[in-house]
Design a protein around this motif. Structure first.
Motif, mmCIF file in Angstrom:
data_model
loop_
_atom_site.group_PDB
_atom_site.id
_atom_site.type_symbol
_atom_site.label_atom_id
_atom_site.label_comp_id
_atom_site.label_asym_id
_atom_site.label_seq_id
_atom_site.Cartn_x
_atom_site.Cartn_y
_atom_site.Cartn_z
ATOM 1 N N PRO A 1 4.817 -1.616 -71.792
ATOM 2 C CA PRO A 1 5.890 -2.604 -71.945
ATOM 3 C C PRO A 1 5.625 -3.497 -73.162
ATOM 4 O O PRO A 1 4.479 -3.700 -73.542
ATOM 5 C CB PRO A 1 5.826 -3.412 -70.640
ATOM 6 C CG PRO A 1 4.490 -3.119 -70.069
ATOM 7 C CD PRO A 1 4.036 -1.797 -70.600
ATOM 8 N N PRO A 2 6.679 -4.013 -73.770
ATOM 9 C CA PRO A 2 6.492 -4.869 -74.951
ATOM 10 C C PRO A 2 5.730 -6.135 -74.572
ATOM 11 O O PRO A 2 5.887 -6.671 -73.473
ATOM 12 C CB PRO A 2 7.917 -5.183 -75.408
ATOM 13 C CG PRO A 2 8.790 -4.855 -74.264
ATOM 14 C CD PRO A 2 8.077 -3.866 -73.398
ATOM 15 N N ILE A 3 4.933 -6.610 -75.492
ATOM 16 C CA ILE A 3 4.150 -7.828 -75.273
ATOM 17 C C ILE A 3 5.029 -9.016 -75.640
ATOM 18 O O ILE A 3 5.541 -9.104 -76.751
ATOM 19 C CB ILE A 3 2.876 -7.824 -76.130
ATOM 20 C CG1 ILE A 3 1.999 -6.643 -75.743
ATOM 21 C CG2 ILE A 3 2.125 -9.139 -75.982
ATOM 22 C CD1 ILE A 3 0.821 -6.421 -76.665
ATOM 23 N N SER A 4 5.213 -9.923 -74.684
ATOM 24 C CA SER A 4 6.025 -11.109 -74.978
ATOM 25 C C SER A 4 5.114 -12.216 -75.482
ATOM 26 O O SER A 4 4.001 -12.383 -75.022
ATOM 27 C CB SER A 4 6.785 -11.553 -73.727
ATOM 28 O OG SER A 4 5.878 -11.776 -72.678
ATOM 29 N N GLU A 5 5.600 -12.938 -76.446
ATOM 30 C CA GLU A 5 4.797 -14.010 -77.057
ATOM 31 C C GLU A 5 5.188 -15.357 -76.534
ATOM 32 O O GLU A 5 6.195 -15.636 -76.095
ATOM 33 C CB GLU A 5 4.968 -13.960 -78.578
ATOM 34 C CG GLU A 5 4.414 -12.680 -79.127
ATOM 35 C CD GLU A 5 4.573 -12.619 -80.632
ATOM 36 O OE1 GLU A 5 4.669 -13.656 -81.297
ATOM 37 O OE2 GLU A 5 4.599 -11.506 -81.151
#
Length: 61
Positions: free
Chosen positions: A57-61
């Motif tokens: 899954p995309p890494i959220s910042e």
């Protein structure tokens, strides 16, 4: 609402003994027989390198 994935239907013939084993396995895994068969096929494809692993899954910042 989640997107519904397109599926393709087909007829599958199994001998009674095999069907009983699939039904029992599906019940143990709390899946429908159809769901169990989909899982079996997907797992076999992954094990034999025919289906790529899901991307992380995309890494959220």
């Amino acid at each position: 609402m989640a997107k519904k994935e397109a599926t393709k239907s087909f007829l599958l013939r199994l001998d009674p003994a095999t069907m009983e084993m699939v039904e029992a396995w599906a019940a143990q895994e709390f899946r429908s027989v159809n769901g169990q068969l989909q899982w079996i096929v997907a797992e076999a494809l992954r094990r034999h390198g025919r289906k790529p692993k899901s991307p992380p899954p995309p890494i959220s910042e």
